[in-house]
Enzyme design. Structure first.
Site, PDB file in Angstrom:
ATOM      1  NE  ARG A  36      -1.830  -3.419   9.998  1.00  0.00           N
ATOM      2  CZ  ARG A  36      -1.479  -2.847   8.847  1.00  0.00           C
ATOM      3  NH1 ARG A  36      -2.060  -1.737   8.441  1.00  0.00           N
ATOM      4  NH2 ARG A  36      -0.538  -3.381   8.092  1.00  0.00           N
ATOM      5  CG  HIS A  77       4.527  -1.783   7.988  1.00  0.00           C
ATOM      6  ND1 HIS A  77       3.199  -1.645   8.277  1.00  0.00           N
ATOM      7  CD2 HIS A  77       4.859  -0.687   7.272  1.00  0.00           C
ATOM      8  CE1 HIS A  77       2.729  -0.516   7.771  1.00  0.00           C
ATOM      9  NE2 HIS A  77       3.726   0.092   7.147  1.00  0.00           N
ATOM     10  CD  GLU A 126       0.450   0.292   1.984  1.00  0.00           C
ATOM     11  OE1 GLU A 126       1.510   0.868   1.695  1.00  0.00           O
ATOM     12  OE2 GLU A 126      -0.598   0.887   2.287  1.00  0.00           O
ATOM     13  CG  ASN A 162      -3.183  -0.686   4.333  1.00  0.00           C
ATOM     14  OD1 ASN A 162      -3.895  -1.327   5.113  1.00  0.00           O
ATOM     15  ND2 ASN A 162      -1.866  -0.769   4.339  1.00  0.00           N
ATOM     16  CE1 TYR A 189      -3.222   6.622   4.707  1.00  0.00           C
ATOM     17  CE2 TYR A 189      -2.907   4.525   3.604  1.00  0.00           C
ATOM     18  CZ  TYR A 189      -2.774   5.321   4.727  1.00  0.00           C
ATOM     19  OH  TYR A 189      -2.216   4.815   5.866  1.00  0.00           O
ATOM     20  CD  GLU A 228      -1.521   1.467   6.718  1.00  0.00           C
ATOM     21  OE1 GLU A 228      -1.318   2.500   6.037  1.00  0.00           O
ATOM     22  OE2 GLU A 228      -0.676   0.570   6.872  1.00  0.00           O
TER      23      GLU A 228
HETATM   24  C1  NOJ Z   1       0.807   3.038   4.102  1.00  0.00           C
HETATM   25  C2  NOJ Z   1       1.935   2.427   4.843  1.00  0.00           C
HETATM   26  O1  NOJ Z   1       1.535   1.179   5.324  1.00  0.00           O
HETATM   27  C3  NOJ Z   1       2.498   3.285   5.957  1.00  0.00           C
HETATM   28  O2  NOJ Z   1       3.768   2.806   6.254  1.00  0.00           O
HETATM   29  C4  NOJ Z   1       2.515   4.743   5.569  1.00  0.00           C
HETATM   30  O3  NOJ Z   1       3.062   5.528   6.580  1.00  0.00           O
HETATM   31  C5  NOJ Z   1       1.100   5.174   5.279  1.00  0.00           C
HETATM   32  N1  NOJ Z   1       0.572   4.399   4.193  1.00  0.00           N
HETATM   33  C6  NOJ Z   1       0.959   6.647   4.918  1.00  0.00           C
HETATM   34  O4  NOJ Z   1       1.659   6.919   3.762  1.00  0.00           O
END
Ligand code: NOJ
Length: 513
Positions: free
Chosen positions: A106, A151, A196, A336, A338, A408
């Site tokens: 991607r 992006h 995002e 995405n 985290y 992500e």
């Molecule tokens: C989400 C974002 O899409 C990306 O640009 C960023 O580097 C990562 N998270 C990590 O923070």
């Protein structure tokens, strides 16, 4: 003491709902196997890796302008001007992806690299060639390109018209999307329109640090939110009407989904409101049966706006026509993920939190880190794997039996660290949660590690590293070397299991495969 109390309550809240899943988890962990057809990949974005910021006639983006401005030039002394130099070293990226056996890669297209003026009056042949070659070489290596159209790299010309707060962006983005499809849709079948929206809108305008560095938390995040929804829908509909019959691909939008948990049982409702305010504002208009804003968010924003003396909600309404235009404009749910946050009401006199995704000023809430979490290099991203499974189940419960694609997931480390055991651990534990969610019935079809290689982590610069491959930023050739996590991921992919023979990593390290 306090932590223990919260952990206790937290457990009590979840016991009923999750007991079955927890037991299941134990049984399932002995298998930890991915089904046939499950796709593995890794991701990057153009500004974060390409460099070549003005090469071959590329136009400036809002990030070029920001990091070249006097006020920001001193920031770590770092910019994305060269980054991992993927504008020149992209064959190394393909090699890394191929070495790990990725099913897909991607990456994103830089709008001003293809369209230096932001408009279609000038199309850069060099820009077009760059992505064309990348796509061809990926396909030749058996790796599917998954392409993000946006992006965070807005051409400055469009920012100067108001960027994402000006409704004009909807048509301009559509025009750009159509051009990109016309160039590559014959070879690319998976598209992500916008990455995002919550970062583009909330993070940007609430703090005023991210490009274009405008702080306007009252109206801008919500105007931007609406235009992101409409611009995405425009790009989706253009694909649907003009390309789908010939190319047969899929289009979605990648939202950042922070999982929100209540601090105490009293905060359950607030937690749900928090999810709707952060996830729902970017997903409900597309994926829900009713369309439009999440009703609870709409109600909250109306009440807050009225209290503040406005005659209309600060969350701009969709017309019925707009609602229909946006609804159903995704062929899969791209997310995405985290980290997880705990939410509770702000106490008297306590400033509501304004952390990461935010929206909590309107919620009058404070976000805390989950008790007992551990950390990589970024303390805004506590490691809390169980949140991922709950999030995936929530997505299914909210939006039905939609195909889910993890676009992500990854962990930041810092310094030179080829033996990145912490990343191996993070990826394993988060992937396990994906498998458990699949066992719960969530239809996850793909998983993407952020990131293929170390890159420019926005305001955390090059010190924060997300790469499966380390990049030597001191080396003019920006050489890449696989970390332990790259070998680990390659072995997971090869064996399609989280547990694989020990020898797999050893053989890769010794160059025998
Ligand atoms: C989400 C974002 O899409 C990306 O640009 C960023 O580097 C990562 N998270 C990590 O923070």
């Amino acid at each position: 003491m306090r932590l223990q109390r919260i952990v206790g309550e937290d457990r009590a809240i979840r016991t009923n709902i999750y007991l079955r899943n927890a037991l299941l988890g134990t049984a399932w962990s002995s298998r930890l196997e991915f089904p046939p057809g499950f796709q593995f990949g890794a991701a990057t974005s153009s500004y974060q890796i390409e460099g070549g910021w003005d090469a071959d006639g590329k136009g400036p983006s809002i990030w070029d302008r920001l990091f070249h401005s006097a006020a920001n030039s001193g920031y770590f002394n770092q910019t994305g001007d060269v980054a991992a130099d993927s504008y020149h070293q992209w064959r190394q990226d393909v090699k890394a992806a191929a070495d790990m056996g990725l099913d897909f890669y991607r990456f994103s297209i830089s709008w001003p690299r293809i369209l230096p003026t932001g408009r279609t009056n000038v199309v850069s042949p060099a820009g077009v060639r760059y992505y064309s070659q990348l796509i061809d070489v990926l396909l030749a290596a058996g790796i599917k390109p998954v392409v993000t159209l946006y992006h965070f790299e807005l051409p400055v010309t469009i920012q100067d018209l108001g960027g994402w707060t000006n409704p004009l962006i909807v048509d301009l983005f559509g025009e750009y999307a159509r051009l990109v499809y016309s160039l590559y849709a014959d070879r690319v079948d998976t598209w992500i329109t916008i990455n995002e929206g919550i970062v583009i809108c909330d993070l940007t305008y609430n703090f005023g640090q991210f490009a274009p560095q405008i702080k306007e938390p009252t109206f801008a995040p919500f105007l931007c939110n609406k235009h992101v929804m409409l611009a995405h829908a425009k790009a989706y509909r253009i694909y649907d009407e003009e390309f789908r019959a010939k190319c047969g691909g899929k289009v979605s939008i990648a939202n950042n989904l922070l999982w929100v948990e209540p601090v105490t049982p009293d905060d359950l409702e607030l937690a749900e409101l928090g999810r709707q305010h952060s996830i729902g504002r970017f997903s409900h208009p597309i994926f829900s049966k009713e369309g439009g804003w999440p009703p609870t968010t709409e109600k909250l924003m109306r009440a807050v706006s009225r209290r503040e003396g406005y005659s209309q909600s600060r969350l701009p309404a969709f017309t019925d026509e707009e609602k229909k235009f946006v609804q159903g404009t995704a062929d899969f749910f791209s997310l995405n993920h985290y980290t997880t946050s705990m939410i509770r009401p702000a106490r008297a006199g306590e400033a509501p939190g304004t952390w990461f995704i935010n929206g909590s000023a309107e919620l009058n809430a404070v976000l805390e880190h989950p008790p007992g979490s551990t950390y990589g290099a970024l303390d805004i991203m506590p490691i809390y794997p169980p949140g991922f499974r709950r999030l995936l189940n929530w997505v299914r419960q909210q939006y039905g039996d939609v195909e889910v694609f993890v676009s992500e997931n990854g962990l930041a480390t810092s310094g030179t660290n080829l033996e990145d055991h912490i990343r191996v651990d993070y990826l394993t534990r988060y992937m396990e949660q994906v498998l458990l969610a699949m066992e719960d019935g969530v239809r996850v079809t793909g998983y993407t590690v952020w990131s293929l290689i170390d890159n420019f982590e926005w305001f955390d610069g090059y010190n924060t590293k997300f790469g499966l491959y380390e990049v030597d930023f001191e080396d003019p050739a920006r050489s890449r070397r696989p970390r332990l996590s790259a070998h680990h991921y390659a072995c997971v992919i090869k064996h399609r299991r989280l547990k694989y023979p020990e020898s797999c990593v050893q053989e890769r390290r010794n160059g025998r495969r």
